[in-house]
Design a protein around this motif. Structure first.
Motif, PDB file in Angstrom:
ATOM      1  N   LEU A   1       1.051  -0.840   0.258  1.00 47.20           N
ATOM      2  CA  LEU A   1       0.067   0.731   0.008  1.00 47.20           C
ATOM      3  C   LEU A   1       1.075   1.387  -0.001  1.00 47.20           C
ATOM      4  CD1 LEU A   1      -2.600   0.804   0.397  1.00 47.20           C
ATOM      5  CD2 LEU A   1      -3.136   0.990   2.780  1.00 47.20           C
ATOM      6  N   GLY A   2       1.877   1.428   1.088  1.00 42.41           N
ATOM      7  CA  GLY A   2       2.854   2.427   0.805  1.00 42.41           C
ATOM      8  C   GLY A   2       3.335   2.961  -0.888  1.00 42.41           C
ATOM      9  N   GLU A   3       3.833   1.531  -0.959  1.00 41.67           N
ATOM     10  CA  GLU A   3       4.268   1.971  -2.571  1.00 41.67           C
ATOM     11  C   GLU A   3       3.346   2.314  -3.501  1.00 41.67           C
ATOM     12  OE1 GLU A   3       6.686  -1.635  -3.893  1.00 41.67           O
ATOM     13  OE2 GLU A   3       7.289  -2.287  -1.866  1.00 41.67           O
ATOM     14  N   ALA A   4       2.141   1.948  -3.280  1.00 43.82           N
ATOM     15  CA  ALA A   4       1.283   2.739  -4.525  1.00 43.82           C
ATOM     16  C   ALA A   4       0.728   4.076  -4.205  1.00 43.82           C
ATOM     17  CB  ALA A   4       0.023   1.682  -4.001  1.00 43.82           C
ATOM     18  N   ILE A   5       1.003   4.738  -3.079  1.00 46.80           N
ATOM     19  CA  ILE A   5       0.707   5.802  -2.907  1.00 46.80           C
ATOM     20  C   ILE A   5       2.186   6.550  -3.046  1.00 46.80           C
ATOM     21  CG2 ILE A   5       1.195   7.198  -0.649  1.00 46.80           C
ATOM     22  CD1 ILE A   5      -1.399   5.378   1.010  1.00 46.80           C
ATOM     23  N   CYS A   6       2.923   6.049  -2.635  1.00 44.54           N
ATOM     24  CA  CYS A   6       4.674   6.592  -3.508  1.00 44.54           C
ATOM     25  C   CYS A   6       4.908   6.785  -5.066  1.00 44.54           C
ATOM     26  CB  CYS A   6       5.700   5.833  -2.677  1.00 44.54           C
ATOM     27  SG  CYS A   6       7.228   6.502  -3.274  1.00 44.54           S
ATOM     28  N   HIS A   7       3.838   5.871  -5.456  1.00 43.64           N
ATOM     29  CA  HIS A   7       4.182   5.976  -6.945  1.00 43.64           C
ATOM     30  C   HIS A   7       3.094   6.418  -7.123  1.00 43.64           C
ATOM     31  CE1 HIS A   7       4.322   4.712 -10.979  1.00 43.64           C
ATOM     32  NE2 HIS A   7       3.270   3.942 -10.767  1.00 43.64           N
ATOM     33  N   ALA A   8       1.782   6.174  -6.261  1.00 41.81           N
ATOM     34  CA  ALA A   8       1.244   7.864  -7.823  1.00 41.81           C
ATOM     35  C   ALA A   8       1.720   8.914  -6.282  1.00 41.81           C
ATOM     36  CB  ALA A   8      -0.281   7.125  -6.822  1.00 41.81           C
ATOM     37  N   PHE A   9       1.874   9.239  -5.968  1.00 36.81           N
ATOM     38  CA  PHE A   9       3.054  10.775  -5.521  1.00 36.81           C
ATOM     39  C   PHE A   9       3.319  11.060  -7.034  1.00 36.81           C
ATOM     40  CE2 PHE A   9       0.308  10.890  -2.120  1.00 36.81           C
ATOM     41  CZ  PHE A   9       0.429  12.518  -0.870  1.00 36.81           C
ATOM     42  N   LEU A  10       4.767   9.740  -6.893  1.00 33.73           N
ATOM     43  CA  LEU A  10       5.313  10.530  -8.641  1.00 33.73           C
ATOM     44  C   LEU A  10       5.229  10.707  -9.556  1.00 33.73           C
ATOM     45  CD1 LEU A  10       8.126   8.206  -6.837  1.00 33.73           C
ATOM     46  CD2 LEU A  10       8.587  10.263  -6.687  1.00 33.73           C
ATOM     47  N   THR A  11       4.189  10.051  -9.414  1.00 33.31           N
ATOM     48  CA  THR A  11       3.446   9.909 -11.234  1.00 33.31           C
ATOM     49  C   THR A  11       2.495  11.157 -11.288  1.00 33.31           C
ATOM     50  OG1 THR A  11       2.228   8.209 -10.369  1.00 33.31           O
ATOM     51  CG2 THR A  11       3.780   7.582 -11.629  1.00 33.31           C
ATOM     52  N   GLN A  12       1.810  11.650 -10.674  1.00 34.87           N
ATOM     53  CA  GLN A  12       1.306  12.491 -10.275  1.00 34.87           C
ATOM     54  C   GLN A  12       1.979  13.884 -10.417  1.00 34.87           C
ATOM     55  OE1 GLN A  12      -2.883  12.208  -8.836  1.00 34.87           O
ATOM     56  NE2 GLN A  12      -2.961   9.832  -9.634  1.00 34.87           N
ATOM     57  N   ALA A  13       2.864  14.198 -10.012  1.00 37.61           N
ATOM     58  CA  ALA A  13       3.527  14.984  -9.772  1.00 37.61           C
ATOM     59  C   ALA A  13       3.409  16.275  -8.686  1.00 37.61           C
ATOM     60  CB  ALA A  13       3.938  16.155 -11.046  1.00 37.61           C
ATOM     61  N   LEU A  14       3.324  15.347  -7.663  1.00 39.69           N
ATOM     62  CA  LEU A  14       2.510  15.812  -6.417  1.00 39.69           C
ATOM     63  C   LEU A  14       4.226  15.995  -5.680  1.00 39.69           C
ATOM     64  CD1 LEU A  14      -0.314  14.219  -5.156  1.00 39.69           C
ATOM     65  CD2 LEU A  14      -0.555  15.842  -6.132  1.00 39.69           C
ATOM     66  N   VAL A  15       5.142  14.759  -5.846  1.00 40.83           N
ATOM     67  CA  VAL A  15       6.372  15.035  -5.465  1.00 40.83           C
ATOM     68  C   VAL A  15       7.567  14.848  -6.433  1.00 40.83           C
ATOM     69  CG1 VAL A  15       5.998  13.858  -2.907  1.00 40.83           C
ATOM     70  CG2 VAL A  15       6.871  13.002  -4.744  1.00 40.83           C
TER      71      VAL A  15
END
Length: 226
Positions: free
Chosen positions: A185-199
């Protein structure tokens, strides 16, 4: 002697060398790096780095992949990453110098970084706590985090993550001394933050830049100001 007990001394001996530990810390953001980069991170000659990497491969601490003419090294799995992060937490009060990391007071590193493939630092710990406060995440049986139904809906609507049966794990953050969210779950959220340019990643470093879009998302969705 009980032969069923895991031989942690063998693993400890592999992690005890300063050069090897510096290379492992350099890999803690989940990247795959060539031997030349790891040698620079550990301040080692190419030959010395090669010898250390061979020992870490034999010990199951690392794995390697060949891409064309080059070989790229990464941590063997997420459990190994958690073990190294826990040791970094225990060693946080020492004066140990870390490869690609500034001293322990580095504000960029403490604010946001990756720990293997999940979000860490103030961003990771406060995100985990905010998701619990909103009722999106529930802690089960010690170190396991499960999404609630409302959490699964929020994750899909806000981040486009189809959570399915994803579960998370608590990982003690070395700089904050509180848990951030690890596991699938943590990996999926991190991936989403990166791909959506939140970080976004800072070149050559574990620290992350929280973008203006990311700060707006955190404030509007979770009431977080970072």
């Amino acid at each position: 002697m009980n032969d069923d007990l895991p031989d942690i001394s063998r693993l400890a001996s592999l992690l005890a060398d300063p050069g090897r530990s510096r290379m492992l810390l350099a890999l803690l953001d989940g990247r795959m790096l060539p031997a030349s980069d790891l040698a620079r991170a550990a301040n080692l000659s190419a030959q010395a780095a090669s010898n250390h990497l061979a020992r870490l491969l034999d010990g199951g601490v690392l794995r390697v992949e060949s891409r064309g003419r080059y070989r790229y090294y990464t941590l063997a799995d997420s459990q190994m990453a958690h073990a190294i992060e826990a040791l970094a937490c225990a060693a946080h009060g020492t004066s140990m110098l870390r490869p690609t990391l500034r001293p322990k007071g580095d504000p960029e590193l403490r604010l946001a970084r990756t720990c293997y493939r999940h979000l860490a630092g103030q961003l990771g710990t406060r995100l985990c706590e905010a998701m619990q406060a909103q009722g999106y995440l529930q802690r089960q049986d010690g170190n396991v985090f499960l999404l609630t139904r409302s959490g699964a809906r929020w994750l899909e609507q806000a981040l486009g993550v189809d959570s399915g049966q994803l579960a998370g794990k608590a990982c003690l953050d070395w700089s904050e001394r509180r848990d951030h969210l690890a596991g699938a779950l943590g990996e999926a959220i991190c991936h989403a933050f990166l791909t959506q340019a939140l970080v976004s990643r800072r070149p050559g470093r574990r620290s992350l830049l929280i973008t203006a879009q990311g700060r707006q998302f955190l404030q509007q969705q979770l009431g977080l100001a970072l």
